[in-house]
Write a protein that holds these residues in place. Structure first.
Motif, mmCIF file in Angstrom:
data_model
loop_
_atom_site.group_PDB
_atom_site.id
_atom_site.type_symbol
_atom_site.label_atom_id
_atom_site.label_comp_id
_atom_site.label_asym_id
_atom_site.label_seq_id
_atom_site.Cartn_x
_atom_site.Cartn_y
_atom_site.Cartn_z
ATOM 1 N N PRO A 100 0.860 -1.190 0.000
ATOM 2 C CA PRO A 100 0.000 0.000 0.000
ATOM 3 C C PRO A 100 0.896 1.240 0.000
ATOM 4 O O PRO A 100 1.939 1.247 0.673
ATOM 5 N N TRP B 134 2.581 7.420 2.659
ATOM 6 C CA TRP B 134 3.350 8.670 2.632
ATOM 7 C C TRP B 134 4.283 8.722 1.412
ATOM 8 O O TRP B 134 5.476 8.942 1.526
ATOM 9 N N VAL C 295 -8.533 3.010 -3.802
ATOM 10 C CA VAL C 295 -9.043 1.696 -3.394
ATOM 11 C C VAL C 295 -9.970 1.771 -2.180
ATOM 12 O O VAL C 295 -10.794 0.873 -1.979
ATOM 13 N N THR C 296 -9.845 2.828 -1.388
ATOM 14 C CA THR C 296 -10.575 2.843 -0.105
ATOM 15 C C THR C 296 -12.090 2.705 -0.291
ATOM 16 O O THR C 296 -12.706 1.868 0.369
HETATM 17 C C1 LIG Z 1 0.241 5.605 7.179
HETATM 18 C C2 LIG Z 1 -0.534 5.730 5.896
HETATM 19 C C3 LIG Z 1 -0.028 6.534 4.895
HETATM 20 C C4 LIG Z 1 -0.723 6.657 3.675
HETATM 21 N N1 LIG Z 1 -0.201 7.441 2.699
HETATM 22 C C5 LIG Z 1 -0.832 7.537 1.503
HETATM 23 C C6 LIG Z 1 -0.261 8.301 0.444
HETATM 24 O O1 LIG Z 1 0.814 8.893 0.563
HETATM 25 N N2 LIG Z 1 -0.955 8.359 -0.728
HETATM 26 C C7 LIG Z 1 -2.136 7.705 -0.926
HETATM 27 O O2 LIG Z 1 -2.695 7.787 -2.026
HETATM 28 N N3 LIG Z 1 -2.686 6.944 0.069
HETATM 29 C C8 LIG Z 1 -2.060 6.843 1.261
HETATM 30 N N4 LIG Z 1 -2.581 6.073 2.253
HETATM 31 C C9 LIG Z 1 -3.762 5.242 1.959
HETATM 32 C C10 LIG Z 1 -3.334 3.816 1.624
HETATM 33 O O3 LIG Z 1 -2.537 3.777 0.465
HETATM 34 C C11 LIG Z 1 -4.547 2.914 1.443
HETATM 35 O O4 LIG Z 1 -5.231 2.889 2.673
HETATM 36 C C12 LIG Z 1 -4.136 1.503 1.030
HETATM 37 O O5 LIG Z 1 -3.605 1.496 -0.282
HETATM 38 C C13 LIG Z 1 -5.318 0.576 1.088
HETATM 39 O O6 LIG Z 1 -4.849 -0.741 0.874
HETATM 40 P P1 LIG Z 1 -5.252 -1.933 1.876
HETATM 41 O O7 LIG Z 1 -6.756 -2.071 1.815
HETATM 42 O O8 LIG Z 1 -4.528 -3.121 1.352
HETATM 43 O O9 LIG Z 1 -4.778 -1.540 3.253
HETATM 44 C C14 LIG Z 1 -1.935 5.959 3.483
HETATM 45 C C15 LIG Z 1 -2.439 5.168 4.532
HETATM 46 C C16 LIG Z 1 -1.744 5.041 5.723
HETATM 47 C C17 LIG Z 1 -2.314 4.183 6.811
#
Ligand SMILES: Cc1cc2nc3c(=O)[nH]c(=O)nc-3n(C[C@H](O)[C@H](O)[C@H](O)COP(=O)(O)O)c2cc1C
Length: 179
Positions: free
Chosen positions: A65, A68, A151-152
């Motif tokens: 994922p 940052w 994706v969220t």
């Molecule tokens: C600590 C943290 C940092 C993140 N930073 C970004 C980011 O820089 N850009 C972005 O588009 N999403 C960011 N996200 C969102 C994640 O990319 C997203 O929740 C993840 O791809 C979802 O995949 P998963 O369902 O496998 O957890 C961040 C989430 C977390 C928890």
């Protein structure tokens, strides 16, 4: 083509997107899939084992994922520990010569946000450059990344479709990916 996927997610149990990608990979027994956070829960990376594994595969995919604008920290540590001078780079460091590498990442941000003038200001290709350069510095071939955006809010059906697109992407030949 022998493919190894190194998945790095600090909270795989709570993941939806990366779990969907990993789930689809299960239908492809020829692809070796690993969960870095599970294998190295103590963060002590077995460098020799990792280097041996790398030599056994033609293509290595790093799946994570986007956190940052980068990868999760255990994968950064994996790069720091495994890509050693004299093995991966330096005058004698030719072990990864011409190995294919690919990033596969999921983002919270939309595709529109990842462009100049968009909310995130830069493309994913631009933001992934430190990893790109790390891998090319180690004589690897850096292939176009797979990115699943926004994706969220994605429904299960959307994530399942993205997972199919993912597996197709990582199995596509270098020639077809580049041209
Ligand atoms: C600590 C943290 C940092 C993140 N930073 C970004 C980011 O820089 N850009 C972005 O588009 N999403 C960011 N996200 C969102 C994640 O990319 C997203 O929740 C993840 O791809 C979802 O995949 P998963 O369902 O496998 O957890 C961040 C989430 C977390 C928890």
């Amino acid at each position: 083509m022998r493919i190894m996927v190194i998945a790095a997610h600090p909270h795989f149990d709570k993941s939806r997107a990366n779990q969907a990608l990993a789930h689809e990979l299960k239908h492809h027994a020829d692809i070796y899939v690993r969960d870095l956070y599970e294998e190295y829960s103590g963060w002590e990376i077995d460098v020799e084992r990792e280097q041996q594994l790398l030599t056994q595969y033609d293509r290595v995919v790093f799946q994570f994922p986007f956190y940052w604008y980068s990868c999760p920290p255990l994968l950064k540590k994996w790069f720091d520990d495994v890509l050693t001078y004299g093995w991966a780079f330096g005058p004698e460091g030719t072990a990864l010569m011409d190995k294919e590498f690919m990033i596969a990442t999921t983002t919270g941000g939309t595709e529109q946000s990842y462009q100049s003038g968009g909310d995130n200001g830069f493309t994913i290709s631009e933001l992934l450059r430190p990893i790109q350069r790390t891998l090319t510095r180690c004589n690897g071939i850096y292939l176009p990344a797979f990115v699943s955006y926004n994706v969220t809010p994605g429904t299960d059906a959307y994530l399942a479709a993205e997972a199919k697109r993912y597996v197709e992407h990582i199995q596509t030949s270098m020639r077809a990916l580049i041209h």
